[in-house]
Design a protein around this motif. Structure first.
Motif, mmCIF file in Angstrom:
data_model
loop_
_atom_site.group_PDB
_atom_site.id
_atom_site.type_symbol
_atom_site.label_atom_id
_atom_site.label_comp_id
_atom_site.label_asym_id
_atom_site.label_seq_id
_atom_site.Cartn_x
_atom_site.Cartn_y
_atom_site.Cartn_z
ATOM 1 N N THR A 11 -16.235 -13.519 -4.010
ATOM 2 C CA THR A 11 -16.826 -12.829 -2.873
ATOM 3 C C THR A 11 -16.119 -13.190 -1.570
ATOM 4 O O THR A 11 -15.904 -12.327 -0.721
ATOM 5 C CB THR A 11 -18.327 -13.163 -2.777
ATOM 6 N N LEU A 12 -15.743 -14.430 -1.403
ATOM 7 C CA LEU A 12 -15.110 -14.856 -0.158
ATOM 8 C C LEU A 12 -13.634 -14.475 -0.069
ATOM 9 O O LEU A 12 -13.117 -14.263 1.023
ATOM 10 C CB LEU A 12 -15.246 -16.374 0.014
ATOM 11 N N ILE A 13 -12.953 -14.396 -1.202
ATOM 12 C CA ILE A 13 -11.513 -14.128 -1.174
ATOM 13 C C ILE A 13 -11.203 -12.677 -1.508
ATOM 14 O O ILE A 13 -10.493 -11.987 -0.778
ATOM 15 C CB ILE A 13 -10.777 -15.075 -2.137
ATOM 16 N N TRP A 14 -11.704 -12.191 -2.613
ATOM 17 C CA TRP A 14 -11.279 -10.885 -3.120
ATOM 18 C C TRP A 14 -11.999 -9.717 -2.452
ATOM 19 O O TRP A 14 -11.388 -8.688 -2.189
ATOM 20 C CB TRP A 14 -11.495 -10.851 -4.635
ATOM 21 N N LEU A 15 -13.275 -9.847 -2.185
ATOM 22 C CA LEU A 15 -14.046 -8.739 -1.624
ATOM 23 C C LEU A 15 -13.559 -8.322 -0.236
ATOM 24 O O LEU A 15 -13.345 -7.127 -0.002
ATOM 25 C CB LEU A 15 -15.536 -9.076 -1.612
ATOM 26 N N PRO A 16 -13.338 -9.242 0.720
ATOM 27 C CA PRO A 16 -12.839 -8.796 2.028
ATOM 28 C C PRO A 16 -11.458 -8.139 1.949
ATOM 29 O O PRO A 16 -11.190 -7.162 2.652
ATOM 30 C CB PRO A 16 -12.774 -10.083 2.860
ATOM 31 N N LEU A 17 -10.602 -8.657 1.095
ATOM 32 C CA LEU A 17 -9.273 -8.075 0.932
ATOM 33 C C LEU A 17 -9.363 -6.659 0.361
ATOM 34 O O LEU A 17 -8.691 -5.737 0.837
ATOM 35 C CB LEU A 17 -8.422 -8.958 0.028
ATOM 36 N N SER A 18 -10.221 -6.469 -0.613
ATOM 37 C CA SER A 18 -10.388 -5.145 -1.219
ATOM 38 C C SER A 18 -10.983 -4.151 -0.228
ATOM 39 O O SER A 18 -10.549 -2.995 -0.169
ATOM 40 C CB SER A 18 -11.291 -5.242 -2.448
ATOM 41 N N ILE A 19 -11.951 -4.590 0.542
ATOM 42 C CA ILE A 19 -12.560 -3.700 1.526
ATOM 43 C C ILE A 19 -11.555 -3.347 2.622
ATOM 44 O O ILE A 19 -11.506 -2.200 3.080
ATOM 45 C CB ILE A 19 -13.846 -4.326 2.104
ATOM 46 N N ALA A 20 -10.745 -4.316 3.021
ATOM 47 C CA ALA A 20 -9.719 -4.035 4.028
ATOM 48 C C ALA A 20 -8.723 -3.003 3.505
ATOM 49 O O ALA A 20 -8.343 -2.070 4.223
ATOM 50 C CB ALA A 20 -8.996 -5.323 4.413
ATOM 51 N N PHE A 21 -8.285 -3.148 2.273
ATOM 52 C CA PHE A 21 -7.371 -2.167 1.687
ATOM 53 C C PHE A 21 -8.051 -0.813 1.561
ATOM 54 O O PHE A 21 -7.426 0.217 1.786
ATOM 55 C CB PHE A 21 -6.880 -2.629 0.324
ATOM 56 N N LEU A 22 -9.303 -0.802 1.183
ATOM 57 C CA LEU A 22 -10.033 0.455 1.035
ATOM 58 C C LEU A 22 -10.147 1.191 2.371
ATOM 59 O O LEU A 22 -10.082 2.417 2.410
ATOM 60 C CB LEU A 22 -11.426 0.189 0.453
ATOM 61 N N ARG A 23 -10.272 0.455 3.444
ATOM 62 C CA ARG A 23 -10.344 1.067 4.777
ATOM 63 C C ARG A 23 -8.981 1.458 5.317
ATOM 64 O O ARG A 23 -8.882 2.067 6.365
ATOM 65 C CB ARG A 23 -11.030 0.118 5.741
ATOM 66 N N GLY A 24 -7.916 1.068 4.614
ATOM 67 C CA GLY A 24 -6.573 1.448 5.024
ATOM 68 C C GLY A 24 -5.811 0.371 5.762
ATOM 69 O O GLY A 24 -4.664 0.565 6.145
ATOM 70 N N ALA A 26 -3.672 -2.970 6.013
ATOM 71 C CA ALA A 26 -2.791 -3.754 5.158
ATOM 72 C C ALA A 26 -1.793 -4.478 6.045
ATOM 73 O O ALA A 26 -1.521 -4.046 7.165
ATOM 74 C CB ALA A 26 -2.075 -2.860 4.163
ATOM 75 N N PRO A 27 -1.218 -5.567 5.563
ATOM 76 C CA PRO A 27 -0.173 -6.235 6.334
ATOM 77 C C PRO A 27 1.017 -5.298 6.561
ATOM 78 O O PRO A 27 1.209 -4.329 5.829
ATOM 79 C CB PRO A 27 0.234 -7.421 5.448
ATOM 80 N N ALA A 28 1.813 -5.617 7.545
ATOM 81 C CA ALA A 28 2.929 -4.739 7.920
ATOM 82 C C ALA A 28 3.921 -4.548 6.787
ATOM 83 O O ALA A 28 4.473 -3.460 6.617
ATOM 84 C CB ALA A 28 3.630 -5.310 9.147
ATOM 85 N N ARG A 37 -2.913 6.398 1.223
ATOM 86 C CA ARG A 37 -3.676 6.615 -0.013
ATOM 87 C C ARG A 37 -3.358 5.564 -1.064
ATOM 88 O O ARG A 37 -4.222 5.159 -1.829
ATOM 89 C CB ARG A 37 -3.398 8.003 -0.564
ATOM 90 N N SER A 38 -2.120 5.119 -1.104
ATOM 91 C CA SER A 38 -1.744 4.060 -2.039
ATOM 92 C C SER A 38 -2.455 2.752 -1.689
ATOM 93 O O SER A 38 -2.910 2.028 -2.573
ATOM 94 C CB SER A 38 -0.232 3.862 -2.015
ATOM 95 N N ILE A 39 -2.559 2.473 -0.409
ATOM 96 C CA ILE A 39 -3.269 1.266 0.029
ATOM 97 C C ILE A 39 -4.752 1.375 -0.309
ATOM 98 O O ILE A 39 -5.372 0.414 -0.769
ATOM 99 C CB ILE A 39 -3.040 1.044 1.540
ATOM 100 N N GLN A 40 -5.328 2.552 -0.112
ATOM 101 C CA GLN A 40 -6.739 2.741 -0.451
ATOM 102 C C GLN A 40 -6.956 2.658 -1.957
ATOM 103 O O GLN A 40 -7.993 2.160 -2.407
ATOM 104 C CB GLN A 40 -7.221 4.074 0.093
ATOM 105 N N ALA A 41 -6.002 3.124 -2.752
ATOM 106 C CA ALA A 41 -6.113 2.998 -4.203
ATOM 107 C C ALA A 41 -6.093 1.531 -4.609
ATOM 108 O O ALA A 41 -6.796 1.128 -5.545
ATOM 109 C CB ALA A 41 -4.984 3.756 -4.894
ATOM 110 N N ARG A 42 -5.323 0.719 -3.910
ATOM 111 C CA ARG A 42 -5.332 -0.722 -4.175
ATOM 112 C C ARG A 42 -6.696 -1.327 -3.849
ATOM 113 O O ARG A 42 -7.152 -2.243 -4.523
ATOM 114 C CB ARG A 42 -4.252 -1.414 -3.365
ATOM 115 N N GLY A 43 -7.334 -0.801 -2.816
ATOM 116 C CA GLY A 43 -8.673 -1.282 -2.473
ATOM 117 C C GLY A 43 -9.688 -0.936 -3.549
ATOM 118 O O GLY A 43 -10.525 -1.764 -3.909
ATOM 119 N N VAL A 44 -9.614 0.272 -4.087
ATOM 120 C CA VAL A 44 -10.524 0.663 -5.170
ATOM 121 C C VAL A 44 -10.255 -0.186 -6.411
ATOM 122 O O VAL A 44 -11.189 -0.657 -7.074
ATOM 123 C CB VAL A 44 -10.375 2.168 -5.488
ATOM 124 N N ALA A 45 -8.976 -0.420 -6.715
ATOM 125 C CA ALA A 45 -8.632 -1.267 -7.860
ATOM 126 C C ALA A 45 -9.147 -2.695 -7.648
ATOM 127 O O ALA A 45 -9.629 -3.337 -8.584
ATOM 128 C CB ALA A 45 -7.128 -1.270 -8.082
#
Length: 99
Positions: A11-24, A26-28, A37-45
């Motif tokens: 919850t502390l490590i993976w969930l925030p990273l996934s939600i950030a990717f889902l919102r679009g 990502a690091p530079a 869309r690829s970044i958002q697909a990573r968030g869903v995954a």
């Protein structure tokens, strides 16, 4: 005790990273190579992996025996992981094709 630690770490490590990717977000170095869309697909995954990681821990905390919810454990583990992997592969292929 292990189940609580497992849930807290995911919850502390993976969930925030996934939600950030889902919102679009990502690091530079990822944004330069991937479409939104690829970044958002990573968030869903990532959310699929998060769910598949928590199902055994939550069932263990609930005191559910291994035989009672075997189908849920099978669907929650390997099948969700394979779906996340297929989503990542499909996203990578589509991203490469768009370049």
């Amino acid at each position: 005790m292990f189940n609580w630690f497992w849930i807290a770490c995911w919850t502390l490590i993976w969930l925030p990273l996934s939600i950030a990717f889902l919102r679009g977000w990502a690091p530079a170095w990822i944004r330069g190579r991937s479409s939104r869309r690829s970044i958002q697909a990573r968030g869903v995954a990532g959310l699929l992996l998060f769910t598949s990681a928590l199902i055994p821990a939550v069932l263990g905390l609930g005191g559910v025996s291994h035989d009672d919810f075997l189908l849920l454990r099978l669907a929650g583990g390997p099948i969700l992981i394979l779906c996340a992997l297929a989503l990542l592969i499909g996203s990578a292929v589509a991203n490469r094709r768009d370049r």
